[in-house]
Scaffold this active site. Structure first.
Site, mmCIF file in Angstrom:
data_model
loop_
_atom_site.group_PDB
_atom_site.id
_atom_site.type_symbol
_atom_site.label_atom_id
_atom_site.label_comp_id
_atom_site.label_asym_id
_atom_site.label_seq_id
_atom_site.Cartn_x
_atom_site.Cartn_y
_atom_site.Cartn_z
ATOM 1 N N GLY A 1 0.846 -1.187 0.000
ATOM 2 C CA GLY A 1 0.000 0.000 0.000
ATOM 3 C C GLY A 1 0.881 1.237 0.000
ATOM 4 O O GLY A 1 1.999 1.210 -0.524
ATOM 5 N N CYS A 2 0.409 2.295 0.579
ATOM 6 C CA CYS A 2 1.165 3.547 0.628
ATOM 7 C C CYS A 2 2.538 3.294 1.248
ATOM 8 O O CYS A 2 2.646 2.700 2.324
ATOM 9 C CB CYS A 2 0.399 4.583 1.448
ATOM 10 S SG CYS A 2 1.316 6.106 1.716
ATOM 11 N N PHE A 3 3.586 3.749 0.572
ATOM 12 C CA PHE A 3 4.929 3.453 1.059
ATOM 13 C C PHE A 3 5.326 4.225 2.303
ATOM 14 O O PHE A 3 6.268 3.858 2.986
ATOM 15 C CB PHE A 3 5.991 3.593 -0.028
ATOM 16 C CG PHE A 3 5.943 4.814 -0.913
ATOM 17 C CD1 PHE A 3 5.496 6.045 -0.475
ATOM 18 C CD2 PHE A 3 6.366 4.698 -2.220
ATOM 19 C CE1 PHE A 3 5.470 7.148 -1.307
ATOM 20 C CE2 PHE A 3 6.349 5.799 -3.074
ATOM 21 C CZ PHE A 3 5.899 7.030 -2.618
ATOM 22 N N TRP A 4 4.614 5.303 2.646
ATOM 23 C CA TRP A 4 4.985 6.079 3.829
ATOM 24 C C TRP A 4 5.010 5.216 5.087
ATOM 25 O O TRP A 4 5.958 5.248 5.854
ATOM 26 C CB TRP A 4 4.023 7.234 4.048
ATOM 27 C CG TRP A 4 4.005 8.285 2.998
ATOM 28 C CD1 TRP A 4 4.943 8.529 2.035
ATOM 29 C CD2 TRP A 4 2.982 9.254 2.803
ATOM 30 N NE1 TRP A 4 4.560 9.589 1.262
ATOM 31 C CE2 TRP A 4 3.364 10.059 1.708
ATOM 32 C CE3 TRP A 4 1.777 9.523 3.450
ATOM 33 C CZ2 TRP A 4 2.580 11.110 1.257
ATOM 34 C CZ3 TRP A 4 1.001 10.574 2.993
ATOM 35 C CH2 TRP A 4 1.400 11.358 1.914
ATOM 36 N N ASP B 1 -6.352 3.491 0.596
ATOM 37 C CA ASP B 1 -5.676 3.642 -0.690
ATOM 38 C C ASP B 1 -6.126 2.541 -1.650
ATOM 39 O O ASP B 1 -6.063 1.358 -1.319
ATOM 40 C CB ASP B 1 -4.159 3.580 -0.500
ATOM 41 C CG ASP B 1 -3.662 4.680 0.411
ATOM 42 O OD1 ASP B 1 -4.085 5.836 0.221
ATOM 43 O OD2 ASP B 1 -2.858 4.392 1.316
#
Length: 159
Positions: free
Chosen positions: A9-12, A88
């Site tokens: 998912g979101c890499f953050w 996301d």
């Protein structure tokens, strides 16, 4: 030192989560396994590049094994959710284990085989060689360190 790339998912959140783990020496957010050279965030978000938001990880195998990394990874993703993690959605948010060393393919595939009975739905995590990796823009690097109240679908308190 060993290397692996994980899309969750979101890499953050994936980046911040693994940067806190003992034995993980280095993390970097980027885009992998797509068809466009050096894509921008906007291009990746369009869904037309084939890239996944990915975190490249270097780790000391004497302190943390790939199996341990995958255990932690499965604690913070839904491995049965296709192209979606948290809020996301899109192919760039798919889940994947992208290996650099061929021997890690077997470890990842065996790990998933062992996990299958614990889920009611099929596991949709890709296991593929890391075909390419392009650094995300600087503002994405260590995003949650720079923006501690930023959005994250991952519970960073999980060990």
């Amino acid at each position: 030192m060993k290397k692996i790339a994980l899309a969750g998912g979101c890499f953050w959140g994936v980046d911040e989560f693994f940067s806190r783990k003992e034995g993980v020496l280095y993390t970097k957010s980027g885009y992998s396994n797509g068809d466009v050279e050096n894509p921008t965030y906007e291009q990746v978000c369009s869904g037309n590049t084939g890239h996944a938001e990915t975190v490249y990880i270097e780790y000391d195998e004497n302190k943390i094994s790939l199996n341990d990394i995958l255990e932690k990874f499965f604690k913070v993703i839904d491995p049965t959710s296709l192209n979606r993690q948290g809020n996301d959605r899109g192919t760039q948010y798919r889940t994947g284990i992208y290996y650099i060393e061929e021997s890690d393919k077997e470890i990842a595939e065996e790990f998933i085989r062992m996990k299958k009975p614990k889920y009611d739905k099929p596991i949709v995590v890709e296991v593929e060689p890391l075909k390419n990796f392009f650094d995300a823009e600087e503002y994405h690097q260590d995003y949650l360190k720079k923006n501690p109240r930023g959005y994250c679908h991952i519970d960073l308190s999980i060990d």
